[in-house]
Design an enzyme around this catalytic site. Structure first.
Site, mmCIF file in Angstrom:
data_model
loop_
_atom_site.group_PDB
_atom_site.id
_atom_site.type_symbol
_atom_site.label_atom_id
_atom_site.label_comp_id
_atom_site.label_asym_id
_atom_site.label_seq_id
_atom_site.Cartn_x
_atom_site.Cartn_y
_atom_site.Cartn_z
ATOM 1 N N CYS A 358 0.945 -1.172 -0.120
ATOM 2 C CA CYS A 358 0.152 -0.028 0.028
ATOM 3 C C CYS A 358 1.011 1.090 -0.109
ATOM 4 O O CYS A 358 0.315 2.528 -0.005
ATOM 5 C CB CYS A 358 -0.900 -0.092 1.191
ATOM 6 S SG CYS A 358 -0.053 -0.071 2.791
ATOM 7 N N LEU A 359 2.059 1.184 -0.145
ATOM 8 C CA LEU A 359 3.004 2.368 -0.032
ATOM 9 C C LEU A 359 3.030 3.035 -1.425
ATOM 10 O O LEU A 359 2.994 2.380 -2.356
ATOM 11 C CB LEU A 359 4.339 2.054 0.333
ATOM 12 C CG LEU A 359 4.568 1.424 1.667
ATOM 13 C CD1 LEU A 359 6.075 1.268 2.207
ATOM 14 C CD2 LEU A 359 3.831 2.043 2.799
ATOM 15 N N CYS A 360 3.210 4.189 -1.367
ATOM 16 C CA CYS A 360 3.082 4.954 -2.755
ATOM 17 C C CYS A 360 4.561 5.199 -3.238
ATOM 18 O O CYS A 360 5.105 6.382 -3.300
ATOM 19 C CB CYS A 360 2.643 6.616 -2.535
ATOM 20 S SG CYS A 360 1.916 7.183 -4.109
ATOM 21 N N THR A 361 4.981 3.918 -3.653
ATOM 22 C CA THR A 361 6.369 3.922 -4.290
ATOM 23 C C THR A 361 6.420 2.605 -5.185
ATOM 24 O O THR A 361 5.966 1.509 -4.769
ATOM 25 C CB THR A 361 7.333 4.004 -3.286
ATOM 26 O OG1 THR A 361 8.886 3.272 -3.848
ATOM 27 C CG2 THR A 361 7.244 2.895 -2.042
ATOM 28 N N LEU A 399 5.951 6.235 5.619
ATOM 29 C CA LEU A 399 4.659 6.569 5.201
ATOM 30 C C LEU A 399 3.748 6.447 6.264
ATOM 31 O O LEU A 399 2.394 6.645 5.949
ATOM 32 C CB LEU A 399 4.436 5.720 3.859
ATOM 33 C CG LEU A 399 4.828 6.393 2.871
ATOM 34 C CD1 LEU A 399 4.917 5.442 1.494
ATOM 35 C CD2 LEU A 399 3.779 7.539 2.208
#
Ligand SMILES: *Cc1c(COP(=O)(O)O)cnc(C)c1O
Length: 410
Positions: A358-361, A399
Site C-alpha cells: 500500500c506504499l506510494c512507491t 509513510l
C-alpha cells in the site's frame, strides 16, 4: 509469469484454508485483531533447534543472532532453547536481558558501538566482540571508569570469505572486526590491560546454501583461530565460528542439509590443534532458526488492471516485510513464496498477478507476475519465510502506516 520460491514444509490445509501451527489463517487474524500480521510458529523454531542439536557434534554451542527476530515473546522462548544470544546494539542488550538470557551468555558485536553502549554491556557482564583497536581502548577505559573488568573477545576479519554467501561479511576490506594480521596484537593488548579475554569471533558470511562451502570455511576458521591463539600464546575460552546457514527463499534454491556440516565439524574439532583443546565453540545463527517459522498475512484492499496487467493491492507492504520486496540485501528482485490463504494449494488462475503493497512507491512490490488462484478484495495473502528480517528489519515508520501486529503460536 515469474516463478516463486518454494513454500517451506510444516504448513497444513483444512477446507482450503492455510493452517499455521494447526490454526486457520483467518482465525489467527481474528485472534490478533487485524491485518497486517506476522505469525510465528514456535514449534517450527523448536524443531529447527532440535535439527541443529541432532546434526552438530556435542559441545557446539548454539547462539541466536537476535536481530533476525526480536519479538519479545519469541525471545523469551529462545532464551531457554539456545546457549547464547548475539546482540548488535544497546537496544538489543536490553531486549536480551529482558528475555532472561544470562549476561555471561550474551555477546555484543557490531561496528560503531557508542561508549554508553560499551559501558552498559560491561556493567551487565556481557562479552563485547571488539571491532577495532579504538573500540578496545574505549571499552577498557569504560571498564576502568565503572570499576569492572570487561569481558572482551576479538572479532577477526578473516583473510577468506564464505563462498556463495548472500551477504559477505569477511575477506577483503571490511568495516567488521580487525584484519587477521592485527588480531593477535589486539588480543595481547586486551590481556595486558587486565581485561578478561574471551577469545575469537570469526564470521565470514551469511545466507549460504552450499554445505561444502560452509564446511571449508569452518575448517579455515578453526585453523585461523589456532594460528592467532598461537601468536597470542593463550587458549581462547570461546571460538565463535560464525554461522551462515541459509534458507531456500527463491526459485531453484535447494534447502541446506546441515548433517554433513555437523559431521565435518565433528572431525575438524577432533583433530584440532592442541592450543584449542580447552576452548568451547559456538555457531551463531539468525534466519535459519526462525525464518521458515514466520508468515506475513496481509489483506487485499483492491484489485485493478492496468494495460493488460492485474495488480493486487494489499494492506501491508515493504514497511513490514522489506526483504520480500527485494530491497534488503539482494541484487536482483525475486519472488518469495506467496499463497492465497483461503485457497491454499488451489490451482492457479490463467493470468499471473502482481502483488503490491500500500506504499506510494514503485519498489513496494511483494510478488511480481506470480501464478496464484483467483483473488478478490478481502482475500488474505500469505507471504512465507517472514520469520527473520521481517518486522525487525523493515522501515515501519515509512509513510506513516501502523506497524504490523505480531503473534507467537505454541
Ligand atoms: C546478522 C548476523 C548473524 C546472523 O545472520 P543470519 O544470516 O541471519 O544467520 C550472525 N552473526 C553476525 C555477526 C551477524 O552480523
Amino acid at each position: 509469469m515469474k516463478p516463486m520460491g518454494p513454500i517451506p514444509a510444516g504448513f497444513g490445509r483444512e477446507e482450503g484454508m492455510l493452517l499455521i501451527g494447526g490454526c486457520g489463517a483467518e482465525s489467527l487474524v481474528d485472534e490478533a485483531g487485524d491485518t497486517p500480521l506476522f505469525v510465528y510458529d514456535m514449534a517450527m523454531v523448536e524443531a529447527q533447534v532440535r535439527r541443529f542439536r541432532d546434526a552438530m557434534p556435542a559441545g557446539i554451542d548454539l547462539h541466536y543472532a537476535i536481530k533476525a527476530n526480536s519479538f519479545a515473546p519469541l525471545l523469551s522462548r529462545m532464551a531457554v532453547q539456545v546457549d547464547g544470544f548475539d546482540i548488535a546494539s544497546g537496544g538489543e542488550l536490553e531486549m536480551a536481558l529482558e528475555a532472561g538470557m544470562a549476561p555471561d551468555r550474551i555477546s555484543f558485536a557490531g561496528p560503531g558501538k557508542r561508549t554508553d553502549e560499551l559501558t552498559a554491556a560491561i556493567f551487565a557482564g556481557v562479552t563485547i566482540n571488539l571491532e577495532s583497536e579504538g573500540e578496545a581502548r574505549r571499552a577498557i577505559a569504560a571498564g576502568q571508569a565503572i570499576g569492572k573488568q570487561p569481558r572482551l573477545a576479538v572479532r577477526v576479519n578473516p583473510d577468506f570469505d564464505l563462498k556463495g554467501s548472500g551477504m559477505r561479511m569477511g575477506g577483503g576490506a571490511k568495516p567488521f572486526g580487525v584484519d587477521a594480521d592485527r588480531a593477535a596484537a589486539l588480543a595481547r593488548m586486551v590481556i595486558e590491560a587486565g581485561a578478561d579475554w574471551r577469545g575469537w569471533h570469526i564470521f565470514a558470511g551469511s545466507q549460504n546454501l552450499d554445505a561444502q562451502a560452509i564446511i571449508d570455511t569452518q575448517a579455515a576458521t578453526i585453523a585461523l583461530a589456532a594460528r592467532l591463539s598461537q601468536e597470542v600464546g593463550a587458549t581462547p575460552p570461546l571460538v565463535n565460528l560464525g554461522g551462515g546457514f541459509g534458507l531456500a527463499y527463491f526459485p531453484g534454491d535447494t534447502p541446506l542439509d546441515i548433517r554433513p556440516i555437523g559431521a565435518a565439524l565433528g572431525q575438524a574439532l577432533e583433530s584440532r590443534p592442541p592450543i584449542l583443546a580447552g576452548s568451547r565453540f559456538a555457531l551463531e545463527l539468525g534466519r535459519w532458526l526462525v525464518g521458515e517459522a514466520g508468515v506475513y498475512l496481509t489483506r487485499v484492499v483492491d484489485v485493478k488492471d492496468s494495460q493488460g496487467e492485474r495488480f493486487v493491492v494489499v494492506d501491508g507492504g515493504l514497511h513490514h516485510q522489506l526483504a520480500a520486496s527485494g530491497n534488503f540485501g539482494t541484487v536482483v528482485r525475486r519472488n518469495y513464496p506467496i499463497a492465497v490463504a483461503s485457497r491454499f494449494e488451489a490451482a492457479p488462475a490463467l493470468d499471473p498477478v502482481t502483488i503490491v503493497g500500500c506504499l506510494c512507491t514503485p519498489i513496494d512490490r511483494l510478488g511480481d507476475k506470480v501464478a496464484l488462484p483467483e483473488i478478490s478484495e478481502g482475500d488474505l495473502i500469505a507471504i512465507f519465510l517472514a520469520g527473520a528480517y521481517g518486522a525487525s528489519a523493515s522501515p515501519m515508520a515509512f509513510l506513516g502506516h501502523p506497524p504490523a501486529r505480531e503473534l507467537l503460536l505454541g
